[in-house]
Design a protein around this motif. Structure first.
Motif, PDB file in Angstrom:
ATOM      1  N   THR A 232      -6.196 -43.454  22.896  1.00 36.36           N
ATOM      2  CA  THR A 232      -6.109 -42.001  22.657  1.00 36.36           C
ATOM      3  C   THR A 232      -7.499 -41.358  22.652  1.00 36.36           C
ATOM      4  O   THR A 232      -8.533 -42.046  22.630  1.00 36.36           O
ATOM      5  CB  THR A 232      -5.467 -41.704  21.281  1.00 36.36           C
ATOM      6  OG1 THR A 232      -6.355 -42.203  20.259  1.00 36.36           O
ATOM      7  CG2 THR A 232      -4.114 -42.369  21.146  1.00 36.36           C
ATOM      8  N   ASP A 233      -7.503 -40.024  22.613  1.00 30.67           N
ATOM      9  CA  ASP A 233      -8.766 -39.291  22.520  1.00 30.67           C
ATOM     10  C   ASP A 233      -9.470 -39.568  21.185  1.00 30.67           C
ATOM     11  O   ASP A 233     -10.707 -39.568  21.107  1.00 30.67           O
ATOM     12  CB  ASP A 233      -8.527 -37.782  22.713  1.00 30.67           C
ATOM     13  CG  ASP A 233      -7.381 -37.240  21.848  1.00 30.67           C
ATOM     14  OD1 ASP A 233      -6.719 -38.034  21.142  1.00 30.67           O
ATOM     15  OD2 ASP A 233      -7.149 -36.017  21.871  1.00 30.67           O
ATOM     16  N   VAL A 234      -8.700 -39.842  20.131  1.00 29.39           N
ATOM     17  CA  VAL A 234      -9.313 -40.184  18.840  1.00 29.39           C
ATOM     18  C   VAL A 234     -10.089 -41.499  18.967  1.00 29.39           C
ATOM     19  O   VAL A 234     -11.238 -41.603  18.512  1.00 29.39           O
ATOM     20  CB  VAL A 234      -8.243 -40.307  17.727  1.00 29.39           C
ATOM     21  CG1 VAL A 234      -8.876 -40.794  16.430  1.00 29.39           C
ATOM     22  CG2 VAL A 234      -7.538 -38.973  17.495  1.00 29.39           C
TER      23      VAL A 234
ATOM     24  N   TRP B 122      -3.302 -46.221  17.748  1.00 29.89           N
ATOM     25  CA  TRP B 122      -3.928 -45.126  18.474  1.00 29.89           C
ATOM     26  C   TRP B 122      -4.922 -45.625  19.537  1.00 29.89           C
ATOM     27  O   TRP B 122      -5.814 -44.870  19.940  1.00 29.89           O
ATOM     28  CB  TRP B 122      -4.639 -44.171  17.499  1.00 29.89           C
ATOM     29  CG  TRP B 122      -3.710 -43.214  16.811  1.00 29.89           C
ATOM     30  CD1 TRP B 122      -2.355 -43.114  16.946  1.00 29.89           C
ATOM     31  CD2 TRP B 122      -4.077 -42.192  15.856  1.00 29.89           C
ATOM     32  NE1 TRP B 122      -1.860 -42.107  16.139  1.00 29.89           N
ATOM     33  CE2 TRP B 122      -2.888 -41.529  15.470  1.00 29.89           C
ATOM     34  CE3 TRP B 122      -5.285 -41.775  15.299  1.00 29.89           C
ATOM     35  CZ2 TRP B 122      -2.886 -40.480  14.547  1.00 29.89           C
ATOM     36  CZ3 TRP B 122      -5.281 -40.726  14.383  1.00 29.89           C
ATOM     37  CH2 TRP B 122      -4.085 -40.084  14.013  1.00 29.89           C
TER      38      TRP B 122
ATOM     39  N   GLU C 268      -2.894 -47.919  13.281  1.00 29.11           N
ATOM     40  CA  GLU C 268      -2.155 -46.671  13.531  1.00 29.11           C
ATOM     41  C   GLU C 268      -1.605 -46.638  14.949  1.00 29.11           C
ATOM     42  O   GLU C 268      -0.861 -45.734  15.310  1.00 29.11           O
ATOM     43  CB  GLU C 268      -3.097 -45.480  13.261  1.00 29.11           C
ATOM     44  CG  GLU C 268      -2.457 -44.099  13.285  1.00 29.11           C
ATOM     45  CD  GLU C 268      -1.446 -43.840  12.187  1.00 29.11           C
ATOM     46  OE1 GLU C 268      -0.778 -44.781  11.749  1.00 29.11           O
ATOM     47  OE2 GLU C 268      -1.326 -42.668  11.756  1.00 29.11           O
TER      48      GLU C 268
ATOM     49  N   PRO D 118      -8.143 -49.393  10.780  1.00 25.56           N
ATOM     50  CA  PRO D 118      -7.066 -48.390  10.626  1.00 25.56           C
ATOM     51  C   PRO D 118      -6.636 -47.786  11.961  1.00 25.56           C
ATOM     52  O   PRO D 118      -5.452 -47.528  12.175  1.00 25.56           O
ATOM     53  CB  PRO D 118      -7.694 -47.311   9.731  1.00 25.56           C
ATOM     54  CG  PRO D 118      -8.919 -47.901   9.131  1.00 25.56           C
ATOM     55  CD  PRO D 118      -9.308 -49.095   9.937  1.00 25.56           C
ATOM     56  N   LEU D 119      -7.570 -47.585  12.872  1.00 27.38           N
ATOM     57  CA  LEU D 119      -7.255 -47.017  14.188  1.00 27.38           C
ATOM     58  C   LEU D 119      -6.276 -47.908  14.945  1.00 27.38           C
ATOM     59  O   LEU D 119      -5.273 -47.433  15.501  1.00 27.38           O
ATOM     60  CB  LEU D 119      -8.561 -46.862  14.984  1.00 27.38           C
ATOM     61  CG  LEU D 119      -8.461 -46.267  16.378  1.00 27.38           C
ATOM     62  CD1 LEU D 119      -8.185 -44.775  16.305  1.00 27.38           C
ATOM     63  CD2 LEU D 119      -9.746 -46.514  17.174  1.00 27.38           C
TER      64      LEU D 119
ATOM     65  N   LEU E   6     -13.354 -40.887  20.829  1.00 30.45           N
ATOM     66  CA  LEU E   6     -14.366 -40.169  20.051  1.00 30.45           C
ATOM     67  C   LEU E   6     -14.991 -41.065  18.970  1.00 30.45           C
ATOM     68  O   LEU E   6     -16.210 -41.049  18.743  1.00 30.45           O
ATOM     69  CB  LEU E   6     -13.709 -38.940  19.405  1.00 30.45           C
ATOM     70  CG  LEU E   6     -14.593 -37.765  19.035  1.00 30.45           C
ATOM     71  CD1 LEU E   6     -15.384 -37.262  20.219  1.00 30.45           C
ATOM     72  CD2 LEU E   6     -13.727 -36.621  18.465  1.00 30.45           C
ATOM     73  N   ILE E   7     -14.145 -41.859  18.321  1.00 29.19           N
ATOM     74  CA  ILE E   7     -14.649 -42.758  17.275  1.00 29.19           C
ATOM     75  C   ILE E   7     -15.573 -43.814  17.887  1.00 29.19           C
ATOM     76  O   ILE E   7     -16.660 -44.093  17.365  1.00 29.19           O
ATOM     77  CB  ILE E   7     -13.467 -43.414  16.515  1.00 29.19           C
ATOM     78  CG1 ILE E   7     -12.757 -42.358  15.649  1.00 29.19           C
ATOM     79  CG2 ILE E   7     -13.956 -44.573  15.656  1.00 29.19           C
ATOM     80  CD1 ILE E   7     -11.514 -42.862  14.936  1.00 29.19           C
TER      81      ILE E   7
END
Lengths: 260, 260
Positions: free
Chosen positions: A156-158, A153, A151, A147-148, A161-162
């Motif tokens: 990114t910072d997300v 992403w 999306e 999904p990341l 972190l993941i």
């Protein structure tokens, strides 16, 4: 050999298609993404196998000469049954990825990331240990990564972190990481920030290399007409066309809708 | 009326089941989760509708008296066709959620979060504006939230960062937020930290209220035997049983596997 069939649960297998097309530009390629039923990676062996055989049958009936299972989960749960069913060569993504890993790891301390189903199957571990019995193989299911990537992403910072949550535990513990899902190469740079110095193995690229070895590259000067690429999908929403194009690095053009 | 059929693309509809069972404990409930083909929220109208009708037919043939579409995406794309197909009442989750929203919002400045398909359909916006034509409705697709809940990462720094990305833009802009996907109520506390003071509307609870209104609650003292709950799923992997149990707050017990 002229036509290669490639299938994936969705659009991630486009990374395999891209690598094959670059290496073998004169081949015709039929790509089938089972986007109506994607993902396979959260589902049971039974469901994944049933869907994989339906997809395989469709491509086989189109007259392909070689079938590539460009989905780690379908390979993990279905390679043997699929191979037994057809009288053409069938290549999965796990064996090429595992062989490259064994060649690249110096310490034998290896990690594999993939979907829940791929990790559950234990196929990467057993294939790696078939070639390197003493290998220390950790397998980590990373269900948030598909999904990341979808999306968009990455970077990114997300994403950071993941990846910290999934992979932080591996720092200093392994020298090689297998990207056991066709979406993950899009996260190579993010992964390198979390695990600097760790060699990442891209099963898509390794699979393309295996296929080139199998088919042989045309001798220089003998290159014929460029092959065609045909896309079939079980769901043809705009969203899948967009993600597929981002994997390919150019527009995939028209997609034929099929029901399975 | 004795038997209620509930369907969802996966296990998220268990939140609706739980609310109905609490309100109407003597009813028998058949729950069908189309876990082999989950999610619906990333797919096209055509695919979602085809699958929804297969699921509806299965439950209808079991002799239910009322059908609840406990999936926002299936409601968004299929409610009218499903309603036209059967001679029993069919309740979706969007109408009850939209009505509650209109009753709760003071400013008429409203946001709706949901899957890509639910947002794409525009059904929440049009239903809310049917009752409150001047409502200012923003719809935001949040495809990362279902995987986040299923990974059981509610309450983490990852949840906070993801919600910031999706919802930070709404701070001070809306007074009511519709949780337009059955997974989202698990994130209520995380959302409240990003959007303090904003009223969250839980479509699952509102749907249960609508059904109670429709069936009538048994008069005190007339309560009969507790009803039964039967679970059907198209994929019965352990993972789905675990997530379903976490939504229910207790073990779902046995799940019957069906192919559609």
């Amino acid at each position: 050999m002229k036509t290669i069939g490639i299938f994936d649960s969705g659009v991630g297998g486009i990374t395999v298609l891209k690598a094959i097309r670059r290496a073998l530009p004169t081949f015709d390629i039929l790509y089938l993404g089972d986007t109506a039923r994607v993902p396979y990676g959260t589902k049971s062996r039974e469901t994944v196998l049933r869907y994989s055989l339906q997809v395989g049958d469709f491509l086989y009936r189109k007259g392909i000469d070689l079938l590539v299972i460009a989905c780690n989960t379908a390979t993990a749960y279905g390679l043997h049954e699929i191979r037994a069913r057809y009288d053409i060569p069938v290549i999965g993504v796990i064996e090429p990825g595992a062989q490259a890993t064994v060649a690249l790891s110096r310490s034998g301390r290896i990690a594999v990331i993939g979907t829940s189903a791929t990790v559950q199957s234990g196929q990467y571990r057993s294939t790696i240990q078939h070639y390197l019995p003493d290998a220390d193989v950790r397998e980590i299911a990373c269900p948030m990564l598909v999904p990341l990537v979808e999306e968009n992403w990455c970077g990114t910072d997300v994403a950071h972190l993941i990846l910290q949550r999934y992979l932080g535990q591996l720092r200093g513990q392994v020298d090689t990481l297998v990207l056991g899902c066709t979406h993950y190469p899009m996260l190579k740079e993010d992964i390198a920030r979390v695990l600097p110095g760790v060699t990442q193995v891209d099963s898509a690229e390794e699979t393309a290399r295996t296929i080139v070895g199998l088919t042989g590259v045309p001798a220089p000067g003998t290159l014929g007409t460029l092959g065609t690429t045909t896309y079939y999908m079980t769901d043809t929403s705009q969203r899948f066309a967009e993600i597929a194009s981002s994997f390919l690095g150019e527009s995939v053009g028209s997609i034929e809708h099929i029901d399975l």
